[in-house]
Design a protein around this motif. Structure first.
Motif, PDB file in Angstrom:
ATOM      1  N   ARG A  27      -3.919   9.889 -11.954  1.00 17.95           N
ATOM      2  CA  ARG A  27      -3.808   8.788 -11.116  1.00 17.95           C
ATOM      3  C   ARG A  27      -3.039   7.638 -11.367  1.00 17.95           C
ATOM      4  O   ARG A  27      -2.736   6.615 -10.486  1.00 17.95           O
ATOM      5  CB  ARG A  27      -5.106   8.463 -10.632  1.00 17.95           C
ATOM      6  CG  ARG A  27      -6.264   9.654 -10.117  1.00 17.95           C
ATOM      7  CD  ARG A  27      -5.589   9.923  -8.870  1.00 17.95           C
ATOM      8  NE  ARG A  27      -6.104   8.986  -7.981  1.00 17.95           N
ATOM      9  CZ  ARG A  27      -7.415   8.961  -7.521  1.00 17.95           C
ATOM     10  NH1 ARG A  27      -8.216   9.545  -7.824  1.00 17.95           N
ATOM     11  NH2 ARG A  27      -7.451   7.981  -6.445  1.00 17.95           N
ATOM     12  N   PHE A 195       6.586  -1.746  -9.230  1.00 14.55           N
ATOM     13  CA  PHE A 195       5.571  -0.677  -9.323  1.00 14.55           C
ATOM     14  C   PHE A 195       4.164  -1.037  -9.013  1.00 14.55           C
ATOM     15  O   PHE A 195       3.452  -1.816  -9.982  1.00 14.55           O
ATOM     16  CB  PHE A 195       5.831   0.278 -10.606  1.00 14.55           C
ATOM     17  CG  PHE A 195       6.921   0.901 -10.760  1.00 14.55           C
ATOM     18  CD1 PHE A 195       7.141   2.077 -10.224  1.00 14.55           C
ATOM     19  CD2 PHE A 195       8.282   0.259 -11.491  1.00 14.55           C
ATOM     20  CE1 PHE A 195       8.412   2.686 -10.240  1.00 14.55           C
ATOM     21  CE2 PHE A 195       9.263   0.777 -11.142  1.00 14.55           C
ATOM     22  CZ  PHE A 195       9.601   2.317 -10.997  1.00 14.55           C
ATOM     23  N   LYS A 197       0.139  -0.712  -7.331  1.00 15.40           N
ATOM     24  CA  LYS A 197      -1.127   0.248  -7.793  1.00 15.40           C
ATOM     25  C   LYS A 197      -0.933   1.598  -7.575  1.00 15.40           C
ATOM     26  O   LYS A 197      -0.261   2.096  -6.914  1.00 15.40           O
ATOM     27  CB  LYS A 197      -2.304  -0.253  -6.973  1.00 15.40           C
ATOM     28  CG  LYS A 197      -2.662  -1.765  -6.964  1.00 15.40           C
ATOM     29  CD  LYS A 197      -3.849  -2.107  -5.948  1.00 15.40           C
ATOM     30  CE  LYS A 197      -4.342  -3.560  -6.469  1.00 15.40           C
ATOM     31  NZ  LYS A 197      -5.548  -4.142  -5.549  1.00 15.40           N
ATOM     32  N   GLY A 198      -1.302   2.228  -8.611  1.00 17.07           N
ATOM     33  CA  GLY A 198      -0.996   3.727  -8.597  1.00 17.07           C
ATOM     34  C   GLY A 198       0.359   4.207  -8.889  1.00 17.07           C
ATOM     35  O   GLY A 198       0.942   5.221  -8.385  1.00 17.07           O
ATOM     36  N   ARG A 199       1.171   2.978  -9.370  1.00 13.84           N
ATOM     37  CA  ARG A 199       2.601   3.307  -9.687  1.00 13.84           C
ATOM     38  C   ARG A 199       3.432   3.684  -8.530  1.00 13.84           C
ATOM     39  O   ARG A 199       4.545   4.359  -8.398  1.00 13.84           O
ATOM     40  CB  ARG A 199       2.825   4.599 -10.473  1.00 13.84           C
ATOM     41  CG  ARG A 199       2.330   4.268 -12.091  1.00 13.84           C
ATOM     42  CD  ARG A 199       3.200   3.233 -12.837  1.00 13.84           C
ATOM     43  NE  ARG A 199       4.610   3.483 -12.893  1.00 13.84           N
ATOM     44  CZ  ARG A 199       5.349   2.734 -13.661  1.00 13.84           C
ATOM     45  NH1 ARG A 199       5.098   1.383 -13.787  1.00 13.84           N
ATOM     46  NH2 ARG A 199       6.661   2.982 -13.862  1.00 13.84           N
ATOM     47  N   LYS A 200       2.836   2.992  -7.270  1.00 10.97           N
ATOM     48  CA  LYS A 200       3.566   3.189  -6.059  1.00 10.97           C
ATOM     49  C   LYS A 200       4.701   2.155  -6.109  1.00 10.97           C
ATOM     50  O   LYS A 200       4.529   0.977  -6.361  1.00 10.97           O
ATOM     51  CB  LYS A 200       2.777   2.726  -4.745  1.00 10.97           C
ATOM     52  CG  LYS A 200       3.514   2.817  -3.476  1.00 10.97           C
ATOM     53  CD  LYS A 200       2.519   2.457  -2.138  1.00 10.97           C
ATOM     54  CE  LYS A 200       3.182   2.500  -0.887  1.00 10.97           C
ATOM     55  NZ  LYS A 200       2.282   2.187  -0.054  1.00 10.97           N
ATOM     56  N   GLU A 201       6.053   2.890  -6.066  1.00 11.18           N
ATOM     57  CA  GLU A 201       7.176   2.164  -6.005  1.00 11.18           C
ATOM     58  C   GLU A 201       7.664   1.174  -4.857  1.00 11.18           C
ATOM     59  O   GLU A 201       7.518   1.778  -3.463  1.00 11.18           O
ATOM     60  CB  GLU A 201       8.412   2.891  -6.425  1.00 11.18           C
ATOM     61  CG  GLU A 201       9.581   2.068  -6.655  1.00 11.18           C
ATOM     62  CD  GLU A 201      10.900   2.996  -7.028  1.00 11.18           C
ATOM     63  OE1 GLU A 201      11.987   2.716  -7.076  1.00 11.18           O
ATOM     64  OE2 GLU A 201      10.595   4.298  -7.583  1.00 11.18           O
ATOM     65  N   ARG A 202       8.167   0.040  -4.758  1.00  7.87           N
ATOM     66  CA  ARG A 202       8.793  -0.664  -3.668  1.00  7.87           C
ATOM     67  C   ARG A 202      10.155  -1.533  -4.167  1.00  7.87           C
ATOM     68  O   ARG A 202      10.013  -2.238  -5.212  1.00  7.87           O
ATOM     69  CB  ARG A 202       7.777  -1.594  -2.890  1.00  7.87           C
ATOM     70  CG  ARG A 202       7.179  -2.727  -3.577  1.00  7.87           C
ATOM     71  CD  ARG A 202       6.283  -3.591  -2.611  1.00  7.87           C
ATOM     72  NE  ARG A 202       5.939  -4.813  -3.197  1.00  7.87           N
ATOM     73  CZ  ARG A 202       5.113  -4.852  -4.371  1.00  7.87           C
ATOM     74  NH1 ARG A 202       4.470  -4.005  -4.779  1.00  7.87           N
ATOM     75  NH2 ARG A 202       4.757  -6.470  -4.639  1.00  7.87           N
ATOM     76  N   GLU A 291       5.065  -4.460   4.027  1.00  6.51           N
ATOM     77  CA  GLU A 291       5.950  -3.818   2.982  1.00  6.51           C
ATOM     78  C   GLU A 291       6.306  -4.703   1.768  1.00  6.51           C
ATOM     79  O   GLU A 291       6.466  -4.057   0.806  1.00  6.51           O
ATOM     80  CB  GLU A 291       7.343  -3.576   3.841  1.00  6.51           C
ATOM     81  CG  GLU A 291       6.990  -2.397   5.218  1.00  6.51           C
ATOM     82  CD  GLU A 291       6.791  -0.895   4.502  1.00  6.51           C
ATOM     83  OE1 GLU A 291       6.995  -0.777   3.337  1.00  6.51           O
ATOM     84  OE2 GLU A 291       5.909  -0.516   4.979  1.00  6.51           O
ATOM     85  N   GLY A 294       3.670  -4.736  -0.343  1.00  8.02           N
ATOM     86  CA  GLY A 294       3.070  -3.370  -1.077  1.00  8.02           C
ATOM     87  C   GLY A 294       1.632  -2.905  -0.702  1.00  8.02           C
ATOM     88  O   GLY A 294       0.867  -2.251  -1.421  1.00  8.02           O
ATOM     89  N   ALA A 296      -1.140  -0.872   1.411  1.00  7.53           N
ATOM     90  CA  ALA A 296      -1.200   0.243   1.941  1.00  7.53           C
ATOM     91  C   ALA A 296      -1.469   0.251   3.366  1.00  7.53           C
ATOM     92  O   ALA A 296      -0.793   1.202   4.325  1.00  7.53           O
ATOM     93  CB  ALA A 296      -2.173   1.371   1.252  1.00  7.53           C
TER      94      ALA A 296
END
Length: 325
Positions: A27, A195, A197-202, A291, A294, A296
């Protein structure tokens, strides 16, 4: 009489280790999150051990409910936990039992119907644009590498709305400072890849102030500190040439706040709150801000609209001749 097995060596303790490994490897959870969960679950194991429970299959819903009540009440070794901290502990417990149920280690999830306490809803604290300027100026006293680094750090936190964990995790390859003449053409001079939470990139645009501060740090400050280390790719490095720690980032902001004589309690997240609030005050759409932050869900971002509404009320109260009775 044989002494009881240490909690971490029981079947349930080993299950906790497996779940934390799953969070880290599968995760991509941060070490900060894992450390918090580890503390919470160690206390959970101690609580269950006092009730003679050492295996996941022995846990019943009432045990989870009693653990929550235990957290809120406190004991001789622990003060009562606030709703926010107790909620985090319950999230860790529920995550563990859900994992074990999905993996087929147990038939039922005893934590399924146990809801964490609801923390009181608090509006984020945002600084005024003037106070942000004072804070950033106070961070860059002198032309030392540390001063250049601290100014660049604060410019990224405020100018890009970055979390402190995202800022200190930045590598040089995550920056695109673009060409200096871009600003003259009406373009933003660069972008930064964050990067979350959860390595989500933006990818977030970078304004001129952040770009100039980073450029000054990378050219005139970072090389001097980086050569003392072992070649880290980190943007922000400490005096030994290693990646800047979360605690050091906090210390830099606190020191700047003291020098600026700002009385409010200021943290890295204060600058993120200010970033969002000032965008909304300037007319930005809430989904654009979502956005950039970041988030969700836009529901998370909408809390900042309340901050902006409060700002409008204050301006109205101070400025409109009919505002006061």
């Amino acid at each position: 009489m044989t002494p009881p097995m240490p909690p971490t060596q029981t079947p349930l303790g080993r299950a906790v280790g497996d779940w934390l490994d799953h969070l880290r490897v599968e995760r991509g959870r941060s070490e900060h999150t894992l450390s918090a969960y580890r503390r919470d679950l160690r206390r959970y194991l101690d609580f269950l051990g006092d009730h003679g429970i050492t295996a996941a299959g022995e846990v019943r819903p009432e045990h989870v409910t009693q653990f929550l009540a235990h957290l809120r009440a406190g004991d001789a070794d622990h003060p009562p936990l606030a709703p926010t901290s107790a909620a985090r502990a319950v999230v860790a417990v529920r995550g563990l039992h859900t994992f074990l149920a999905v993996e087929g280690e147990v038939e039922d999830d005893p934590s399924r119907d146990v809801a964490p306490p609801t923390p009181p809803r608090r509006l984020p604290k945002a600084l005024s644009a003037t106070d942000v300027e004072r804070l950033i100026q106070a961070a860059s006293v002198g032309d030392t590498p540390a001063a250049l680094r601290d100014r660049a750090l604060l410019e990224v936190l405020y100018g890009c709305g970055a979390r402190v964990s995202e800022a200190i995790a930045l590598d040089v390859d995550d920056l695109d400072l673009a060409r200096p003449e871009a600003a003259a053409d009406g373009e933003l001079p660069g972008v930064v890849r964050l990067f979350g939470k959860g390595r989500k990139e933006r990818v977030v645009p970078m304004g001129r102030y952040a770009r100039d501060a980073l450029d000054a740090w990378l050219v005139r400050g970072r090389p001097e500190l980086a050569r003392k280390g072992s070649g880290t790719p980190a943007v922000f490095v400490n005096a030994r040439g290693g990646r800047l720690s979360r605690q050091s980032a906090w210390n830099a902001i606190r020191a700047a706040a003291d020098r600026a004589d700002l009385r409010a309690e200021i943290s890295p997240h204060t600058l993120r709150h200010s970033f969002a609030t000032h965008l909304l005050d300037g007319g930005a759409d809430v989904r654009v801000v979502q956005e950039l932050l970041g988030h969700a869900s836009v529901a998370t971002t909408q809390i900042y609209t309340h901050v902006s509404t409060q700002h409008l009320r204050e301006v109205y109260a101070q400025s409109h001749p009919r505002a006061r009775r």
